[in-house]
Design an enzyme around this catalytic site. Structure first.
Site, PDB file in Angstrom:
ATOM      1  N   ALA A 119       0.821  -1.222   0.000  1.00 33.58           N
ATOM      2  CA  ALA A 119       0.000   0.000   0.000  1.00 33.58           C
ATOM      3  C   ALA A 119       0.849   1.263   0.000  1.00 33.58           C
ATOM      4  O   ALA A 119       0.362   2.340   0.337  1.00 33.58           O
ATOM      5  CB  ALA A 119      -0.921  -0.015   1.216  1.00 33.58           C
ATOM      6  N   HIS A 203      -2.332   6.470   4.764  1.00 33.46           N
ATOM      7  CA  HIS A 203      -0.958   6.353   5.245  1.00 33.46           C
ATOM      8  C   HIS A 203      -0.226   7.659   4.928  1.00 33.46           C
ATOM      9  O   HIS A 203      -0.184   8.090   3.778  1.00 33.46           O
ATOM     10  CB  HIS A 203      -0.240   5.187   4.577  1.00 33.46           C
ATOM     11  CG  HIS A 203      -0.921   3.865   4.785  1.00 33.46           C
ATOM     12  ND1 HIS A 203      -0.953   3.234   6.011  1.00 33.46           N
ATOM     13  CD2 HIS A 203      -1.611   3.067   3.930  1.00 33.46           C
ATOM     14  CE1 HIS A 203      -1.627   2.101   5.899  1.00 33.46           C
ATOM     15  NE2 HIS A 203      -2.037   1.989   4.650  1.00 33.46           N
TER      16      HIS A 203
END
Length: 251
Positions: A119, A203
């Site tokens: 990711a 993130h």
């Protein structure tokens, strides 16, 4: 390329669904929960009831898409069979003893261990931290349900500390922290925030050093049936498999 998959979840299904585009042959699939595979009436791959049966299949590359426990239980066995291994549950490698055993087995058996970017974007550039001093921090923001907090509403920090501890407390949610730590050679600082208003896996990477500074914000769409997994993480394994076959490696 002949591929075996451990774990028939979101990532395993993504590989199978895109096998034609990748020009790969999915030979075998194994999942400890056999009920996930028992519904297949006809398939182009072997549905294995035991791991030993799975390991006996003619495969070049095994993709682990199950859990950290799967790496602990099967990783060395796979490499000893001269098969290459893709690890999705990267948090397992924060265990230094296990990591050393896997590396030793890969070296002794002429096998390779691959870790997808998952990711994360910009992972190739962040590897510079292996060579220069600097600071790198990760903030991960997820919906409470993704973190196992079913009845929580609001926003709060549920973890703050080093990646090596984060992967133990949140083994299914924080592979990004493990991947960053392994790529940079540092046990990075991590903050995990539960936010009930968030629908994506977010993130935020902040890094600085003699080279300058890096700011990366990633908002990942989750799989509808598995909010713990980012769609980008599943897509990254497709890119890695494709790159293994290509004569030119970029990044």
């Amino acid at each position: 390329m002949k591929i075996g998959i451990i774990g028939y979840g979101s990532i395993g299904k993504t590989i199978i669904d895109n096998s034609g585009m990748l020009d790969i042959d999915v030979v075998a699939v194994y999942d400890k929960d056999y009920s996930k595979l028992s519904n297949f009436k006809i398939s182009n791959f072997k549905i294995c009831k035991t791991f030993d049966e799975f390991l006996d299949q003619d495969t070049d590359l095994i993709v682990e898409a199950a859990s950290q426990d799967a790496i602990r239980e099967y990783g060395v066995k796979i490499l000893k069979m001269h098969k290459n291994l893709v690890i999705m549950s990267v948090g397992a490698l924060m265990d230094e003893d296990l990591r050393d055993k896997l590396i030793k087995s890969a070296q002794e058996n002429n096998s390779c261990i691959y870790i997808p970017s998952g990711a994360i974007l910009g992972l190739d550039n962040l590897k510079i931290f292996q060579f220069v001093e600097g600071n790198i921090e990760l903030t991960t923001i997820k919906n409470p349900k993704s973190l196992g907090l079913k009845d929580f509403n609001g926003r709060k920090t549920v973890f703050k500390g080093k990646a090596s501890k984060a992967v133990k407390e949140f083994p299914y949610n924080i592979n990004v922290a493990a991947t960053l730590s392994l790529a940079t050679g540092k046990d990075i600082d991590v903050e995990i925030i539960a936010d009930s208003k968030v629908t994506e896996n977010i993130h935020q990477i902040r890094a600085n050093g003699v080279f300058g500074s890096i700011k990366i914000d990633i908002n990942n769409v989750t799989f509808p049936k598995n909010p713990k997994t980012s769609y980008l993480a599943a897509l990254s394994i497709l890119g890695m498999i494709k790159s293994i076959k290509e004569p030119i490696k970029i990044g």
